[in-house]
Design an enzyme around this catalytic site. Sequence first.
Site, PDB file in Angstrom:
ATOM      1  N   ASP A  73      -1.098  -2.559  -3.639  1.00 27.27           N
ATOM      2  CA  ASP A  73      -1.284  -1.288  -4.346  1.00 27.27           C
ATOM      3  C   ASP A  73      -2.339  -0.489  -3.568  1.00 27.27           C
ATOM      4  O   ASP A  73      -3.031  -1.002  -2.696  1.00 27.27           O
ATOM      5  CB  ASP A  73      -1.691  -1.509  -5.815  1.00 27.27           C
ATOM      6  CG  ASP A  73      -1.368  -0.282  -6.665  1.00 27.27           C
ATOM      7  OD1 ASP A  73      -1.053   0.786  -6.079  1.00 27.27           O
ATOM      8  OD2 ASP A  73      -1.432  -0.360  -7.896  1.00 27.27           O
TER       9      ASP A  73
HETATM   10  C1  BGC Z   1      -0.707   2.990  -8.456  1.00 21.20           C
HETATM   11  C2  BGC Z   1       0.687   2.607  -8.051  1.00 21.20           C
HETATM   12  C3  BGC Z   1       1.281   3.715  -7.205  1.00 21.20           C
HETATM   13  C4  BGC Z   1       0.395   3.909  -5.995  1.00 21.20           C
HETATM   14  C5  BGC Z   1       0.915   4.945  -5.015  1.00 21.20           C
HETATM   15  C6  BGC Z   1      -1.556   3.404  -7.274  1.00 21.20           C
HETATM   16  O1  BGC Z   1      -2.769   3.955  -7.666  1.00 21.20           O
HETATM   17  O2  BGC Z   1      -1.303   1.914  -9.146  1.00 21.20           O
HETATM   18  O3  BGC Z   1       1.470   2.363  -9.171  1.00 21.20           O
HETATM   19  O4  BGC Z   1       2.589   3.420  -6.860  1.00 21.20           O
HETATM   20  O5  BGC Z   1      -0.886   4.322  -6.442  1.00 21.20           O
HETATM   21  O6  BGC Z   1       0.780   6.217  -5.484  1.00 21.20           O
END
Ligand code: BGC
Length: 772
Positions: free
Chosen positions: A303
Amino acid sequence: MDFQKIIMKYNLSRYILPTLLVVAIGCSTAKRDITQTSKKKSSIDRKVDSLLSLMTLEEKVGQMNQYNGFWNVTGPAPKDGTAAKKYEHLKKGWVGSMLNVKGVKDVKALQKIAVEETRLHIPVIFGYDVIHGYKTISPIPLAEAASWDLEAIRKSAEIAAAESAASGLNWTFAPMVDVSRDARWGRVMEGAGEDPYLNSIIAAARVKGFQGDLGEFSLAACVKHFAGYSFAESGKDYNTVDVSHNTLHNVILPPFKAAADAGALTFMNSFNELDGIPATANAYLQTEILKKDWNFQGFVVSDWGSMGEMVAHGYAKDLKNAAELAANAGSDMDMESYGYVEYLAGLVRDGKVPEVKINDAVRRILRVKFQLGLFDNPYKYCDEAREAATVGKKEFHYGVLDVAKKSIVLLKNENSLLPLKKQGQKIAVIGALADDKTSPLGSWRIGADDNTAVSVLEGLRAYKGNQLTYAKGADVTLGNPAFIVETKINMTDKSGFAEAVNTAKNADVVIMVLGEHGLQTGEGRSRAELGLPGVQQELLETVYKANPNIVLVLTNGRPLIIPWAAQNIPAIVEAWHLGTESGNAIALVLYGDYNPSGKLPMTFPRAIGQLPMYYNHKATGRPGGEAPTESVFWSHYGDIDNSPVYPFGYGLSYSKFEYANLKLTANSFGKNGKINVSVDVKNNSAVDGKEVVQLYIRDLFGSVTRPVKELKGFELTEIKAGQTKTVTFSIDEKTIEYYTANNKWEAEPGDFKVFVGGSSDTKMEAPFTYSK
Ligand code: BGC
């Protein structure tokens, strides 16, 4: 591979041909670190191995590096700062993926650099948070889950995929399949609610919708967040997670497994720790369970920054150490931590990370690129004419309207307030959210423009027979909320109350549209109070004194705590954040042109102190129940009931459904056997309607304790006015199996109950036993 065709069609000979030829030839020569025999390998795997054999260590690590793109990619090349560095890395082939670049023009410009300027011409995969639509926005996933309509949900994902794929994208960071039991957590809006079974089948439907046939209108799905993220203590986003092995396997993992089985090409790990080890460095999750036990062949992306955050967790000494821990645990791609690109090659040379780990990760990434067809045509998603013809298409609007109306849940309907009469009524509409064209777009709608949703007012105005007046009453937010900025909700301004009261006084019916702004839910948007934000509760009570004939339309991204409204307001409609066609969907339901059929995918608690609250809880040694109110020594609160305001699976209709004749073909079954369970559902009304007939079981004792009820099946069925339908389910070993004390999924002999009804609080039950 038809080289001639590729060369002619895309005029790529100068760039890709040398690589493709070597890749093809390499199939028979470069096999040194191949573990399986090439006979067993698919043609994609042979190409992957061959390409891998040509790559330098830095190029391999480059594939494991994902960058957020934020410079003007079609403008002059960036000269300094992070953008310049990213740009340089892209040219060297050190970027395997980018996120947050959208639109054919921009994607093409970057892809061109990857394909034409790098040594091996490996295309980049472009990811984006296409969570509930791209430009044409669908209901938030929690709302869609309330439809219990798998085909409508699949279709909605298909629309999102088609629109975003036409805009250059090839990978969505969805579906989120985190089972969510705590409404304080803002991201409950992004999943399918509190039940593992419902989450599992919806996960599979979404994966199928996004990935389709992997053609030019499809995206690779990314199942997230692996795993346990929604169990953040006290519902506070990014907080510590401490769950048992039992909960992990029986509650958290099943939807991930279902998504993997449905063919999801990628997974995303999560910000949280699990058993003291951050998910990004968690080998048990990523390697043991996902890649070994489940035989998952795709790749795992971290993530955003989660690798670097392991330093703040107090798990990694520094970013270099974090990269080592993540790579060794099976985290294949680094989203924006810069850990792999900076340190991974060095870590391999120092013997800290075995190169076979890198090879495995790169194989997985390249495999997905091949599966998406990016090697055959890196510009597969970059057709400007297709983009123009696809984005915002009328059919997409019909599609999202269809799922939006199906996502609405009728919570209460007394005094025959609903459906509204179509003629001769004076209708007062009150609430800032009634006139809001942005909020219904919800939290994840970064491809959509503000002010593009149909507001409730607009939806209602399309019905011309009544006289409509509007008063705002009170604001829902302070200022203009933005995606990454804290949304201020502590407003106190009541200056609009008087106008609201006057408007209500003269009306036959008052429609109050209250709830949360779209950006009061979502990532980073946990709330410690779950009543109506700001002064909306006071507004509701004030207007009620002037005219109690109120239809409360809730628009929100999570269960709200509304005991007063549930007690006093005659009609309540849960309308979530329904996307682009929101107002039209709400109007269809309020006017009875669509008979509501949604059922809650999450419990609506009575008080914040009950959280986390979910129907499928364990019994405890002192469950209480109906009887023991004299003694205090049972599991309860001294100040409120244990019950929720509205349970999981609950939802009304303009039809009246009655259940009778629960029948089992037998009261026991054995190995490889089964029982059929049937029930008669009568539509005892003058209106055709749809009902979600639900099947639950209870396993009365087990090698580990079992939930008081578990959803095991449902049927969304249309029942005509006056008609009775017999709905049949079957129960076999698959239905009753769970992750037992033996650490495996199995059916244990014992006594069970089966329940059938229109909500999780159904009392219609029958016993059965299973013996081996
Ligand atoms: C979130 C994810 C997301 C990623 C990309 C993160 O902060 O937890 O779910 O896909 O950002 O934007």
